[in-house]
Design an enzyme around this catalytic site. Sequence first.
Site, short mmCIF file in Angstrom:
data_model
loop_
_atom_site.label_atom_id
_atom_site.label_comp_id
_atom_site.label_asym_id
_atom_site.label_seq_id
_atom_site.Cartn_x
_atom_site.Cartn_y
_atom_site.Cartn_z
N GLU A 192 -17.14 12.39 -17.64
CA GLU A 192 -17.29 11.31 -18.62
C GLU A 192 -17.64 11.98 -19.94
O GLU A 192 -18.77 12.42 -20.14
CB GLU A 192 -18.42 10.35 -18.19
CG GLU A 192 -18.15 9.62 -16.89
CD GLU A 192 -17.15 8.49 -17.04
OE1 GLU A 192 -16.69 8.21 -18.16
OE2 GLU A 192 -16.80 7.89 -16.01
N CYS A 220 -21.30 7.10 -26.34
CA CYS A 220 -19.91 7.56 -26.25
C CYS A 220 -18.94 6.43 -26.55
O CYS A 220 -17.83 6.66 -27.01
CB CYS A 220 -19.63 8.12 -24.86
SG CYS A 220 -20.09 6.95 -23.57
P1 NAP Z 1 -23.94 17.87 -23.93
O1 NAP Z 1 -24.53 18.76 -24.93
O2 NAP Z 1 -22.56 18.14 -23.47
O3 NAP Z 1 -24.95 17.86 -22.71
C1 NAP Z 1 -24.77 17.04 -21.58
C2 NAP Z 1 -25.47 17.66 -20.40
O4 NAP Z 1 -24.85 18.90 -20.11
C3 NAP Z 1 -26.94 17.96 -20.64
O5 NAP Z 1 -27.65 17.79 -19.44
C4 NAP Z 1 -26.90 19.43 -21.02
O6 NAP Z 1 -28.08 20.13 -20.80
C5 NAP Z 1 -25.82 19.92 -20.10
N1 NAP Z 1 -25.21 21.18 -20.52
C6 NAP Z 1 -25.04 21.66 -21.76
N2 NAP Z 1 -24.43 22.87 -21.71
C7 NAP Z 1 -24.21 23.13 -20.40
C8 NAP Z 1 -23.62 24.22 -19.69
N3 NAP Z 1 -23.12 25.29 -20.32
N4 NAP Z 1 -23.57 24.16 -18.35
C9 NAP Z 1 -24.06 23.11 -17.68
N5 NAP Z 1 -24.62 22.04 -18.29
C10 NAP Z 1 -24.70 22.05 -19.63
O7 NAP Z 1 -23.93 16.36 -24.43
P2 NAP Z 1 -25.16 15.52 -25.01
O8 NAP Z 1 -25.35 15.92 -26.42
O9 NAP Z 1 -26.32 15.56 -24.10
O10 NAP Z 1 -24.59 14.05 -24.90
C11 NAP Z 1 -23.77 13.51 -25.86
C12 NAP Z 1 -22.32 13.57 -25.43
O11 NAP Z 1 -22.18 12.89 -24.17
C13 NAP Z 1 -21.41 12.84 -26.38
O12 NAP Z 1 -20.24 13.59 -26.59
C14 NAP Z 1 -21.10 11.55 -25.64
O13 NAP Z 1 -19.88 10.97 -26.03
C15 NAP Z 1 -21.08 11.98 -24.24
N6 NAP Z 1 -21.30 10.85 -23.34
C16 NAP Z 1 -20.23 10.39 -22.63
C17 NAP Z 1 -20.39 9.30 -21.80
C18 NAP Z 1 -19.23 8.77 -21.02
O14 NAP Z 1 -19.48 8.04 -20.08
N7 NAP Z 1 -18.00 9.12 -21.33
C19 NAP Z 1 -21.63 8.66 -21.70
C20 NAP Z 1 -22.70 9.16 -22.45
C21 NAP Z 1 -22.51 10.27 -23.27
P3 NAP Z 1 -29.13 20.35 -22.02
O15 NAP Z 1 -29.74 19.05 -22.23
O16 NAP Z 1 -30.06 21.37 -21.52
O17 NAP Z 1 -28.32 20.83 -23.19
#
Ligand code: NAP
Length: 496
Positions: free
Chosen positions: A265, A299
């Site tokens: 997602e 998102c």
């Molecule tokens: P993110 O930076 O991609 O982080 C999401 C999760 O992934 C966090 O738990 C993060 O941990 C972890 N993560 C980061 N780097 C990683 C790696 N190399 N390996 C494994 N895990 C890793 O995104 P975010 O800033 O938290 O959330 C915002 C994004 O989520 C936006 O792009 C939004 O559109 C998207 N989103 C999508 C949906 C959907 O249903 N399509 C719903 C909600 C949000 P850390 O916290 O430690 O960095």
Amino acid sequence: MTTFPVSSELERSLIARVPHQLLLADGWVDSADGSTFDVIDPSNGQVLAAVADARPADGEAALAAAHAAQPAWAATAPRERAEILRLAFELVTARSDDFALLMTLEMGKPLAESRGEVAYGAEFLRWFSEEAPRISGRYSTAPDGRNRLLVLKRPVGPSLLITPWNFPLAMATRKIAPAIAAGCTMVLKPAALTPLTALLLAETLREAGLPDGVLSVIPTSSAGAVTGPLITDSRLRKLSFTGSTEVGRRLIADSAHQVLKVSMELGGNAPFLVFDDADLDSAVDGAIAAKMRNGGEACVAANRFLVQRGISEAFTKAFTQRMAAVTVARGTEPHSTMGPLVDEATRQKVAALVQGAIEDGATVALGGRSLDGAGYFYEPTVLTDVPHTARILGEEIFGPVAPIVVFDTEDEAIGLANATEYGLVAFAFTRDLNRGLRLAEQIDSGMFGLNAGVVSNPAAPFGGVKQSGLGREGSVEGIDEYLETRYVGIADPFAG
Ligand code: NAP
């Protein structure tokens, strides 16, 4: 219900009651080296709590627990799993005040919105409690009339669930509930910015009867170092990720090593289309809901307002007035209708996008500045005269900024809507039903809101196309993400 305003004593006592350790098979434990990391209140930059910081050894222990618990958990009666989910729904609902306040403290949204997320997030527990007993297969006769075909559904196995900070409860329950219903064991890695909600949820699930080892929770400040080895470990069978497209792409590549079943997602860049024949009031209501839920940190947030020329002046005026009426304050304040952004990096990214739009020719009709003082507050912002080529239209803003672009024809609107690598959701306001259906068929998105600014619903298949993701969460489709199809070929029972 909590009486407003929330006192700091109430906040402190809630934080003290929430687990601060990792959840592994043996219960609540410190991290392998005893380290912790701080959770920050984005409304003032102050430390809320220090949470155990999982190390790679803790990740390994969590996966070992999931692997060990998998056979017995898969063998439980669907009704037993359903009852755990149903009780968890009741408990989360009964603790709505605690969950709501915790989310407001961790990520900043107003309490009223946090309460809305508790209701939405709990609903996945109830929905999948109802789906668990309905997992079924089929028995059929081969076309030649001889062999019989038996098709079974089996849990895919130990699953790694990685969740973002913007909906700390709902993004977790949207994965945990179908995994429980399907009979999968889990390791949850919540976002480092918002681990407390996940920890309280885990405690609640244990109270609801979830056996040891079925769910481990490993908050960490080193996401890649802790989850990387799990993704390439043959004991893991499934990765479900919600987060940015950038990280998702990397995790899809990493999942290739073990050919994991993946659900993704990812990010969005939702177009919000307003046609000349739209009901102006409902278009403005929808626009506010689609843009300002979670302060734009969603998102599914409307990212680009595409407005037909004939209605553009009236829409812009009415929408800007509503944006100006948004009250920016700490989420615990009774009058707050928008809290801070989640951290300084997010605020700087939003500010840079606005600055870039101005350089590209946009006019600031409202807002456009960070607010002085403690916390990561940013003004509700409306940008007009945004050229079709402006860079801001190609980026996920993730903040309270609404760029308005004018178009003339339906074909032009569809072309603009599709000019993105994302495809999560699109919104359109028009009184012409045929036009609405043409748009729903021609705009490339996993979800489409027709005269509706909010589409999220536990009974609806949530997910995107293109680079917004793979798979669906919620609805009857949501449980399939945690099930494998097994086929048993049976020789003709009448062949003698
Ligand atoms: P993110 O930076 O991609 O982080 C999401 C999760 O992934 C966090 O738990 C993060 O941990 C972890 N993560 C980061 N780097 C990683 C790696 N190399 N390996 C494994 N895990 C890793 O995104 P975010 O800033 O938290 O959330 C915002 C994004 O989520 C936006 O792009 C939004 O559109 C998207 N989103 C999508 C949906 C959907 O249903 N399509 C719903 C909600 C949000 P850390 O916290 O430690 O960095």
